[in-house]
Scaffold this motif. Structure first.
Motif, mmCIF file in Angstrom:
data_model
loop_
_atom_site.group_PDB
_atom_site.id
_atom_site.type_symbol
_atom_site.label_atom_id
_atom_site.label_comp_id
_atom_site.label_asym_id
_atom_site.label_seq_id
_atom_site.Cartn_x
_atom_site.Cartn_y
_atom_site.Cartn_z
ATOM 1 N N SER A 198 -3.951 36.728 49.642
ATOM 2 C CA SER A 198 -4.628 36.088 50.764
ATOM 3 C C SER A 198 -4.815 34.595 50.504
ATOM 4 O O SER A 198 -5.048 34.171 49.376
ATOM 5 C CB SER A 198 -5.986 36.745 50.980
ATOM 6 O OG SER A 198 -6.703 36.061 51.977
ATOM 7 N N GLU A 199 -4.726 33.838 51.569
ATOM 8 C CA GLU A 199 -4.922 32.391 51.480
ATOM 9 C C GLU A 199 -6.190 31.943 52.203
ATOM 10 O O GLU A 199 -6.353 30.765 52.479
ATOM 11 C CB GLU A 199 -3.704 31.683 52.074
ATOM 12 C CG GLU A 199 -2.425 31.974 51.333
ATOM 13 C CD GLU A 199 -1.212 31.337 51.967
ATOM 14 O OE1 GLU A 199 -1.365 30.603 52.967
ATOM 15 O OE2 GLU A 199 -0.104 31.579 51.455
ATOM 16 N N THR A 202 -2.088 41.074 62.499
ATOM 17 C CA THR A 202 -0.930 41.788 61.963
ATOM 18 C C THR A 202 -0.381 42.784 62.977
ATOM 19 O O THR A 202 0.826 42.996 63.027
ATOM 20 C CB THR A 202 -1.294 42.505 60.653
ATOM 21 O OG1 THR A 202 -2.422 43.338 60.870
ATOM 22 C CG2 THR A 202 -1.568 41.507 59.550
ATOM 23 N N ARG A 259 1.669 40.745 65.388
ATOM 24 C CA ARG A 259 2.925 40.336 64.740
ATOM 25 C C ARG A 259 3.894 41.520 64.646
ATOM 26 O O ARG A 259 5.104 41.356 64.837
ATOM 27 C CB ARG A 259 2.635 39.770 63.353
ATOM 28 C CG ARG A 259 3.828 39.196 62.682
ATOM 29 C CD ARG A 259 4.299 37.949 63.396
ATOM 30 N NE ARG A 259 5.448 37.414 62.714
ATOM 31 C CZ ARG A 259 6.426 36.759 63.306
ATOM 32 N NH1 ARG A 259 6.379 36.518 64.594
ATOM 33 N NH2 ARG A 259 7.440 36.329 62.631
ATOM 34 N N GLY A 273 1.647 40.195 48.764
ATOM 35 C CA GLY A 273 1.249 38.798 48.663
ATOM 36 C C GLY A 273 -0.243 38.683 48.430
ATOM 37 O O GLY A 273 -0.947 39.683 48.332
ATOM 38 N N CYS A 276 3.652 40.802 55.932
ATOM 39 C CA CYS A 276 2.818 40.461 54.778
ATOM 40 C C CYS A 276 2.406 38.993 54.834
ATOM 41 O O CYS A 276 1.262 38.650 54.523
ATOM 42 C CB CYS A 276 3.567 40.772 53.490
ATOM 43 S SG CYS A 276 2.520 40.656 52.047
ATOM 44 N N ARG A 277 3.307 38.146 55.231
ATOM 45 C CA ARG A 277 2.989 36.713 55.346
ATOM 46 C C ARG A 277 1.902 36.483 56.390
ATOM 47 O O ARG A 277 1.021 35.640 56.203
ATOM 48 C CB ARG A 277 4.262 35.928 55.698
ATOM 49 C CG ARG A 277 4.067 34.445 55.725
ATOM 50 C CD ARG A 277 3.734 33.897 54.355
ATOM 51 N NE ARG A 277 3.421 32.475 54.465
ATOM 52 C CZ ARG A 277 2.472 31.871 53.804
ATOM 53 N NH1 ARG A 277 1.744 32.531 52.926
ATOM 54 N NH2 ARG A 277 2.246 30.599 53.979
ATOM 55 N N GLU A 278 1.940 37.227 57.483
ATOM 56 C CA GLU A 278 0.903 37.121 58.516
ATOM 57 C C GLU A 278 -0.459 37.513 57.948
ATOM 58 O O GLU A 278 -1.473 36.871 58.228
ATOM 59 C CB GLU A 278 1.253 38.001 59.711
ATOM 60 C CG GLU A 278 0.309 37.870 60.875
ATOM 61 C CD GLU A 278 0.366 36.519 61.551
ATOM 62 O OE1 GLU A 278 -0.699 36.043 61.986
ATOM 63 O OE2 GLU A 278 1.461 35.932 61.653
ATOM 64 N N GLU A 335 -1.332 37.292 54.797
ATOM 65 C CA GLU A 335 -1.724 36.242 53.855
ATOM 66 C C GLU A 335 -2.346 35.054 54.588
ATOM 67 O O GLU A 335 -3.383 34.539 54.171
ATOM 68 C CB GLU A 335 -0.502 35.733 53.087
ATOM 69 C CG GLU A 335 0.066 36.681 52.083
ATOM 70 C CD GLU A 335 1.362 36.171 51.485
ATOM 71 O OE1 GLU A 335 1.854 36.820 50.566
ATOM 72 O OE2 GLU A 335 1.873 35.121 51.924
ATOM 73 N N ILE A 336 -1.724 34.644 55.667
ATOM 74 C CA ILE A 336 -2.197 33.468 56.409
ATOM 75 C C ILE A 336 -3.514 33.750 57.123
ATOM 76 O O ILE A 336 -4.427 32.925 57.109
ATOM 77 C CB ILE A 336 -1.123 33.004 57.412
ATOM 78 C CG1 ILE A 336 0.083 32.453 56.663
ATOM 79 C CG2 ILE A 336 -1.666 31.958 58.366
ATOM 80 C CD1 ILE A 336 1.280 32.188 57.539
ATOM 81 N N THR A 388 8.383 41.440 55.083
ATOM 82 C CA THR A 388 8.034 40.120 54.547
ATOM 83 C C THR A 388 7.215 39.317 55.552
ATOM 84 O O THR A 388 6.207 38.698 55.191
ATOM 85 C CB THR A 388 9.323 39.348 54.181
ATOM 86 O OG1 THR A 388 10.061 40.127 53.242
ATOM 87 C CG2 THR A 388 9.003 37.997 53.586
ATOM 88 N N GLU A 389 7.628 39.332 56.799
ATOM 89 C CA GLU A 389 6.899 38.570 57.821
ATOM 90 C C GLU A 389 5.527 39.170 58.104
ATOM 91 O O GLU A 389 4.569 38.434 58.344
ATOM 92 C CB GLU A 389 7.738 38.474 59.092
ATOM 93 C CG GLU A 389 8.941 37.569 58.917
ATOM 94 C CD GLU A 389 9.633 37.243 60.217
ATOM 95 O OE1 GLU A 389 8.996 37.325 61.289
ATOM 96 O OE2 GLU A 389 10.825 36.900 60.152
#
Length: 132
Positions: A127-128, A65, A68, A125, A52-54, A56-57, A49-50
């Protein structure tokens, strides 16, 4: 029931209690060996989860990544195999997913009864980041 067993004069009650104590200790030993597997699975889910969040951000799968993943490896002690659905830049609202695979050696009684268990975790997730 236990009072009656304790008060009984025949040796039969003592054997029952000895077997009961042995069974309790075997169940306790088995649970102590199995609990770390569930903890590792929970850590692996959080790891995915973390990561994937990296992605996305930052909007890409690359150095961010990887850094991380190194930090999470240091924190958890897990070194999973990491597979991304794509690499490089990820445009705004494009989907990215990561799949982690980790082999956990479940040694029940030392080297006897030892076998590997494969744990898997997946997260996805969007991408942002908008890339021009």
């Amino acid at each position: 029931m236990l009072k009656r067993v304790w008060k009984e004069q025949r040796g039969e009650g003592y054997i029952d209690i000895a077997v009961l104590v042995l069974c309790v200790f075997l169940v306790l030993a088995l649970s102590v060996k199995l609990l770390p597997v569930f903890i590792a699975k929970q850590q692996l889910d959080t790891f995915a989860t973390e990561l994937c969040r990296e992605a996305e951000i930052s909007g890409r799968v690359g150095s961010e990544t990887s850094r991380r993943a190194a930090v999470l490896t240091e924190k958890t002690g897990l070194v999973p195999e990491i597979r991304w659905s794509r690499s490089g830049r990820i445009q705004l609202n494009e989907e990215v997913s990561v799949q982690l695979t980790y082999r956990y050696d479940l040694g029940l009684f030392g080297s006897f009864g030892s076998f590997p268990v494969t744990l898997r975790a997946e997260a996805s997730g969007k991408s942002e980041v908008y890339w021009k």
